[in-house]
Design an enzyme around this catalytic site. Structure first.
Site, PDB file in Angstrom:
ATOM      1  N   GLU A 289      -5.908 -10.908  -1.082  1.00 31.00           N
ATOM      2  CA  GLU A 289      -6.707 -10.686   0.145  1.00 31.00           C
ATOM      3  C   GLU A 289      -8.190 -10.651  -0.174  1.00 31.00           C
ATOM      4  O   GLU A 289      -8.952  -9.874   0.409  1.00 31.00           O
ATOM      5  CB  GLU A 289      -6.307  -9.361   0.804  1.00 31.00           C
ATOM      6  CG  GLU A 289      -4.821  -9.240   1.108  1.00 31.00           C
ATOM      7  CD  GLU A 289      -4.440  -7.976   1.864  1.00 31.00           C
ATOM      8  OE1 GLU A 289      -5.331  -7.305   2.415  1.00 31.00           O
ATOM      9  OE2 GLU A 289      -3.239  -7.669   1.900  1.00 31.00           O
TER      10      GLU A 289
ATOM     11  N   ASN B 166       2.204  -5.077  -3.143  1.00 34.33           N
ATOM     12  CA  ASN B 166       0.804  -5.450  -2.871  1.00 34.33           C
ATOM     13  C   ASN B 166      -0.022  -4.193  -2.571  1.00 34.33           C
ATOM     14  O   ASN B 166       0.443  -3.309  -1.852  1.00 34.33           O
ATOM     15  CB  ASN B 166       0.814  -6.366  -1.626  1.00 34.33           C
ATOM     16  CG  ASN B 166      -0.500  -7.049  -1.351  1.00 34.33           C
ATOM     17  OD1 ASN B 166      -1.066  -7.691  -2.241  1.00 34.33           O
ATOM     18  ND2 ASN B 166      -1.003  -6.921  -0.132  1.00 34.33           N
TER      19      ASN B 166
ATOM     20  N   GLU C 260       0.807  -1.236   0.000  1.00 37.31           N
ATOM     21  CA  GLU C 260       0.000   0.000   0.000  1.00 37.31           C
ATOM     22  C   GLU C 260       0.832   1.275   0.000  1.00 37.31           C
ATOM     23  O   GLU C 260       0.557   2.214   0.767  1.00 37.31           O
ATOM     24  CB  GLU C 260      -0.967  -0.004   1.188  1.00 37.31           C
ATOM     25  CG  GLU C 260      -1.892  -1.210   1.185  1.00 37.31           C
ATOM     26  CD  GLU C 260      -2.901  -1.211   2.342  1.00 37.31           C
ATOM     27  OE1 GLU C 260      -2.821  -0.342   3.221  1.00 37.31           O
ATOM     28  OE2 GLU C 260      -3.771  -2.101   2.341  1.00 37.31           O
TER      29      GLU C 260
ATOM     30  N   ASP D  26     -12.057 -10.734  -0.483  1.00 36.71           N
ATOM     31  CA  ASP D  26     -13.305 -10.971   0.230  1.00 36.71           C
ATOM     32  C   ASP D  26     -14.370 -10.155  -0.484  1.00 36.71           C
ATOM     33  O   ASP D  26     -14.058  -9.230  -1.225  1.00 36.71           O
ATOM     34  CB  ASP D  26     -13.225 -10.653   1.745  1.00 36.71           C
ATOM     35  CG  ASP D  26     -12.553  -9.344   2.075  1.00 36.71           C
ATOM     36  OD1 ASP D  26     -12.607  -8.414   1.247  1.00 36.71           O
ATOM     37  OD2 ASP D  26     -11.979  -9.226   3.176  1.00 36.71           O
TER      38      ASP D  26
ATOM     39  N   HIS E 214     -10.366  -6.532  -1.914  1.00 36.24           N
ATOM     40  CA  HIS E 214     -11.449  -6.458  -0.919  1.00 36.24           C
ATOM     41  C   HIS E 214     -12.645  -5.845  -1.651  1.00 36.24           C
ATOM     42  O   HIS E 214     -12.632  -4.654  -1.964  1.00 36.24           O
ATOM     43  CB  HIS E 214     -11.031  -5.572   0.258  1.00 36.24           C
ATOM     44  CG  HIS E 214      -9.873  -6.122   1.023  1.00 36.24           C
ATOM     45  ND1 HIS E 214      -9.981  -7.235   1.833  1.00 36.24           N
ATOM     46  CD2 HIS E 214      -8.574  -5.746   1.087  1.00 36.24           C
ATOM     47  CE1 HIS E 214      -8.809  -7.504   2.373  1.00 36.24           C
ATOM     48  NE2 HIS E 214      -7.931  -6.618   1.926  1.00 36.24           N
TER      49      HIS E 214
END
Ligand code: XIL
Length: 462
Positions: free
Chosen positions: A298, A233, A190, A300, A269
């Site tokens: 990651e 990432n 990030e 979801d 996400h």
């Protein structure tokens, strides 16, 4: 011999909805309450149930990792330490379903480097050991991030040179400890700011070291483990937008300058309703053209509560799209979800009113999203031989299945077993391994290879 056979529980359903065929098949075999609303007659429902469930029956109990491994694909989940240590179903599910894991928090600075001179390896060792003993790969997340920087470092008043030397020591110690054992590291997480699409200048690392912190971190990680795949990432970078352009430019410049970056992680996400778009493909390919792999790191898909069957069906489409996408892009190597059961998930603390974002529900039951992943992973796979059960008889391990050939080899956790023979009474369906029965234990992975063949599905010893 008492072989462990996949079982099909009969389902009796009185009515079904005709408006969501995909979710319908999934839920038919999963017995969700989706079918209480609906129009088809009971008789037709039962015919449909037997047709669809029968066509799925060969795959009924095959975990995700079996099909994924067969395709050399990585399917994984983030691990939270508390249930990992305290809830047997959590570890069992992890071992059964996934061939890669990542720590949700245990690899972050505040967890494993809590004071200047203390490294806490208890959780990181436990996860690396678990991965290895279950034939899994592991992602290391993360070496440099603006969050979860411990107070001793953030408020320590260190000079630029001191912070560089602390960062170097952290990476050499940590990455070096697991040299050759961690498949990929999220070296930098990030670093791009959403609002400016430039480097995040508020980051501790940027403020003390300046923009060079990124290259330094990659340089140190490469020095510590030259074979690990080093990732950048970030979130909201899977499409085409100012932020993903900024990431592209950053990693392109790193590549041009010979920095050992190997991949870009897309966190993903998502909010329910997400579907893969052509832009995702364009973005994957421009990164591929730089020689970089990608992983979904990651994922979801959060649902606006309360959850309904329609929302679960919609969520299944997001997962279906994503696995299809990843399997069809040659540089996409892994799909990792941020957790796997809705029982343990980070979002409620961060986005209130949202939940149920993962493929298993709070009782570890498989959701439509799970079945989507599995359906896509299994498409076109024909396991030979095909294992259906495993049991012990004294020192012998008996493996039941189909399509065994003479000279087939048996593996437990990837280790070739000695004294293996086809059963003389039933050579095409039974393999007998003398001695292996003495050593096999619950959770071990059983696989068989015919001479010259690619290998069977994996069975987990119960
Ligand atoms: C989250 C964890 O899930 C939480 O438990 C923790 O409190 C904060 O961090 N992007 C990342 C992850 O890269 O490390 C974050 O994990 C979620 C967002």
């Amino acid at each position: 011999m008492e072989a462990i056979q996949p079982t099909l529980t009969p389902v009796v359903i009185t009515s079904v909805s005709a408006d969501a065929p995909q979710a319908l098949i999934i839920a038919f075999c999963n017995r969700e309450d989706m079918f209480s609303r609906g129009r088809l007659t009971a008789a037709l429902s039962i015919v449909l149930a037997s047709l669809f469930c029968a066509s799925r029956s060969a795959a009924q109990d095959r975990p995700l990792r079996q099909s994924a491994s067969e395709r050399q694909f990585l399917i994984g989940a983030a691990v939270a330490m508390s249930p990992f240590r305290n809830e047997p179903a959590y570890q069992q599910t992890l071992g059964r379903e996934f061939n890669i894991i990542v720590a949700e928090n245990a690899f972050k600075w505040d967890s494993m480097h809590p004071t200047r001179n203390t490294f806490n390896f208890s959780d990181t060792d436990a996860l690396v050991d678990f991965a290895e003993s279950h034939g899994m790969k592991i992602r290391g997340h993360t070496l440099v991030w603006h969050n979860q920087v411990p107070d001793w470092l953030r408020n320590g008043g260190f000079s630029r040179d001191e912070v560089i030397s602390i960062l170097r020591e952290h990476i050499l110690t940590f990455v070096g400890r697991y040299r050759g054992r961690v498949w990929a590291w999220d070296v930098v997480n990030e670093a791009i700011d959403d609002s400016t699409a430039a480097l995040r200048t508020s980051s501790f690392w940027y403020q003390i070291i300046g923009p060079d912190y990124i290259r330094l971190a990659f340089q140190f990680a490469h020095e510590a483990d030259p074979d690990a795949i080093l990732y950048y990432n970030d979130y909201s970078i899977e499409g085409l937008n100012a932020k993903s352009d900024a990431v592209f430019n950053l990693v392109r410049d790193l590549k041009t300058d010979g920095v050992a970056i190997g991949g870009v992680g897309w966190q993903m996400h998502q909010v329910n309703g997400f579907r893969i778009q052509p832009a995702n493909q364009t973005n994957a390919r421009r990164l591929g053209d730089l020689g970089l792999q990608i992983s979904i790191t990651e994922m979801d898909v959060r649902i606006n509560l309360p959850t309904t069957p329609d929302k679960l069906a919609q969520q299944a489409l997001a997962y279906r799209d994503t696995i299809e996408f990843c399997l069809s892009e040659p540089n996409c190597k892994a799909l990792v979800t941020w957790g796997f059961t809705d029982k343990y998930w980070w979002i409620p603390g961060f986005f209130s009113g949202w939940g149920d974002a993962l493929p298993l529900d709070t009782n570890y039951q498989l959701k439509p999203a799970y079945y989507s992943l599995r359906d896509v992973l299994e498409q076109g796979l024909d396991f030979t031989p095909r294992l259906t059960g495993v049991s012990r008889e004294g020192k012998k391990l008996l493996v039941a299945g189909e399509k065994f050939e003479s000279g087939a080899q048996l593996f437990i956790n990837g280790e070739k077993q000695k004294k293996v023979s086809n059963d003389s009474d039933n050579p095409s369906t039974l393999l007998v391994a003398k001695k292996s029965g003495k050593t096999v234990k619950s959770g071990d992975i059983i696989q068989v290879k015919n001479p010259g063949g690619v290998g069977s599905n994996e069975l987990i010893y119960p």
